[in-house]
Design a protein around this motif. Structure first.
Motif, PDB file in Angstrom:
ATOM      1  N   LEU A 147       6.115  -2.319   7.739  1.00  0.00           N
ATOM      2  CA  LEU A 147       7.019  -1.180   7.608  1.00  0.00           C
ATOM      3  C   LEU A 147       6.324  -0.079   6.807  1.00  0.00           C
ATOM      4  O   LEU A 147       5.371  -0.356   6.072  1.00  0.00           O
ATOM      5  N   PRO A 148       6.788   1.169   6.922  1.00  0.00           N
ATOM      6  CA  PRO A 148       6.172   2.250   6.150  1.00  0.00           C
ATOM      7  C   PRO A 148       6.343   2.028   4.646  1.00  0.00           C
ATOM      8  O   PRO A 148       7.393   1.576   4.191  1.00  0.00           O
ATOM      9  N   GLY A 149       5.306   2.363   3.881  1.00  0.00           N
ATOM     10  CA  GLY A 149       5.366   2.232   2.434  1.00  0.00           C
ATOM     11  C   GLY A 149       5.951   3.479   1.785  1.00  0.00           C
ATOM     12  O   GLY A 149       6.421   4.394   2.462  1.00  0.00           O
ATOM     13  N   SER A 150       5.898   3.509   0.450  1.00  0.00           N
ATOM     14  CA  SER A 150       6.439   4.642  -0.286  1.00  0.00           C
ATOM     15  C   SER A 150       5.792   4.698  -1.665  1.00  0.00           C
ATOM     16  O   SER A 150       5.465   3.655  -2.253  1.00  0.00           O
ATOM     17  N   GLU A 156       0.847  -1.190   0.000  1.00  0.00           N
ATOM     18  CA  GLU A 156       0.000   0.000   0.000  1.00  0.00           C
ATOM     19  C   GLU A 156       0.886   1.245   0.000  1.00  0.00           C
ATOM     20  O   GLU A 156       2.070   1.175   0.359  1.00  0.00           O
ATOM     21  N   PRO A 157       0.327   2.402  -0.380  1.00  0.00           N
ATOM     22  CA  PRO A 157       1.137   3.632  -0.344  1.00  0.00           C
ATOM     23  C   PRO A 157       1.717   3.919   1.040  1.00  0.00           C
ATOM     24  O   PRO A 157       2.877   4.310   1.158  1.00  0.00           O
ATOM     25  N   ALA A 158       0.925   3.715   2.099  1.00  0.00           N
ATOM     26  CA  ALA A 158       1.378   4.079   3.445  1.00  0.00           C
ATOM     27  C   ALA A 158       2.062   2.943   4.181  1.00  0.00           C
ATOM     28  O   ALA A 158       2.891   3.186   5.064  1.00  0.00           O
ATOM     29  N   THR A 159       1.722   1.682   3.852  1.00  0.00           N
ATOM     30  CA  THR A 159       2.268   0.561   4.607  1.00  0.00           C
ATOM     31  C   THR A 159       2.599  -0.618   3.713  1.00  0.00           C
ATOM     32  O   THR A 159       1.969  -0.841   2.683  1.00  0.00           O
ATOM     33  N   ILE A 160       3.599  -1.359   4.144  1.00  0.00           N
ATOM     34  CA  ILE A 160       3.927  -2.655   3.549  1.00  0.00           C
ATOM     35  C   ILE A 160       3.790  -3.673   4.661  1.00  0.00           C
ATOM     36  O   ILE A 160       4.454  -3.571   5.695  1.00  0.00           O
TER      37      ILE A 160
END
Length: 391
Positions: A111-114, A90-94
């Motif tokens: 972890l945070p997404g990108s 996802e854009p905000a999270t993995i």
């Protein structure tokens, strides 16, 4: 040639049926598996022998008597058969989930997404490596990896368009195979989650249902006759881009008035912020509603009505027996289901509306990565992979 192909397909189907029956009913005997699958004794015996040769099934050391007479040996899928990796990108999270081949969850990692593709894939590799290490495994035990991605996927594993990620025309399966050096299956995130409902959730005995999730957007999947309906290009089910207001809010797809501009987590948080209400995420929204904040409750009721209005058309056209709310829609499900059901009752034909029920998925935030697990498992059980499974 046709006869050989059909024979191979039948063997594949039989193997998958026996494996899934044993997964859902551990410690079954061959006699039990015959009853569960409807296959004859000889076929079950052949499939079990093949699974044993591949070390995917083992017989228990202690036999258990089911009835007077000769005891029957219990079968199971051993922990040593390997692990599967499921991914939500996802854009905000993995988010990464690991399971046994039987679907037992071993661990989670997030972890945070990108939005930057290179950075996101580097983080994804880091998250999977971390998770594999945390469950005490090495990459040699990984049978397959499945990924759910929020976008339009074609039948060849290419990401055609992901508006919320800003990615277009990406050969994502090939890229993930190069990164992970293992078999990879990819699909739209909501379709993956819908498959997880079929294997692990509410829909094990339901052949016709609609699955919806509301994370970065609003995703939908149509399951008809027990199979995900994909359409001619593989893009069917994009319920989030159903028009609910032709001149409404701009959407990431480039058009206006799509359902997800009103019902997705991002849309709900944005609307609350415009009304002077701060909420960090959808769980905070649910907490505010539960605490009695009338403005929040009213917004969720409105979202439920719009969702029900959009779904009423699908109820009329496809006559599903079940609508499942997953992901972030499940988090606020208790606050949107009443208005959703009223809208379906108001706008769908009476018999079709009366025949559909709305349920909240039990898979929670793991719905999409468990969808990755389902994809990985289905891919692993298909030839030629199953014939070359590591011993």
């Amino acid at each position: 040639m046709s006869a050989r192909v059909n024979s191979a397909l039948i063997r594949q189907i039989n193997l998958a049926r026996v494996f899934h029956a044993l997964r859902e009913h551990p410690e079954s005997s061959q006699r039990d598996l015959g009853k569960l699958t409807g296959l004859d004794k000889a076929t079950v015996s052949t499939v079990v022998a093949q699974l044993q040769d591949l070390r995917l099934v083992e017989r228990s050391e202690q036999s258990k008597a089911r009835r007077v007479g000769r005891p029957e040996t219990a079968l199971s899928i051993p922990r040593s058969a390997g692990v599967l990796v499921g991914v939500r990108l996802e854009p905000a999270t993995i988010r990464v989930v690991t399971t046994t081949l039987a679907g037992e969850v071993l661990g989670h990692c997030q972890l945070p997404g990108s939005l930057d593709m290179k950075a996101a894939l580097v983080t994804l590799r880091e998250a999977v490596d971390r998770e594999i290490a945390e469950i005490g495994e090495t990459w040699s035990s990984v049978r397959a990896l499945g990924a759910g991605i929020p976008g339009l996927m074609d039948r060849d594993g290419n990401l055609v368009l992901a508006p919320n990620l800003g990615w277009r025309d990406v050969p994502i399966r090939a890229m993930l195979e190069e990164i992970f050096h293992c078999p990879v299956e990819v699909d739209n995130d909501t379709k993956a989650a819908a498959i997880a409902e079929r294997l692990f959730g509410l829909c094990r005995k339901t052949d016709d249902y609609v699955y919806l999730t509301g994370d970065s957007g609003v995703g939908g999947a149509l399951v008809l006759g027990g199979r995900v309906y994909r359409g001619s290009g593989g893009f069917a089910g994009e319920i989030g881009h159903t028009k609910v207001s032709p001149e409404g809010r701009p959407c990431g797809c480039g058009r206006r008035g799509c359902l997800e501009t009103y019902v997705s987590e991002a849309a709900i948080l944005r609307t609350l912020a415009e009304r002077g209400i701060d909420a960090a995420d959808i769980r905070a929204v649910a907490d505010l509603a539960a605490a009695g904040r009338e403005e929040v409750r009213a917004l969720l009721e409105e979202a439920g009505h719009l969702l029900g209005f959009a779904l009423s058309n699908i109820v009329n056209i496809l006559n599903p027996g079940l609508i499942v709310l997953g992901g972030n829609l499940a988090v606020v499900g208790a606050h949107i289901v009443p208005s959703l059901e009223r809208a379906i009752s108001e706008h769908a034909l009476g018999p079709a509306a009366a025949g559909v029920s709305v349920r909240i998925s039990p898979l929670g935030e793991d719905a999409v990565p468990m969808g990755g697990i389902a994809l990985a498992l289905d891919g692993f059980l298909a030839p030629p992979r199953i014939s070359i499974a590591r011993g």
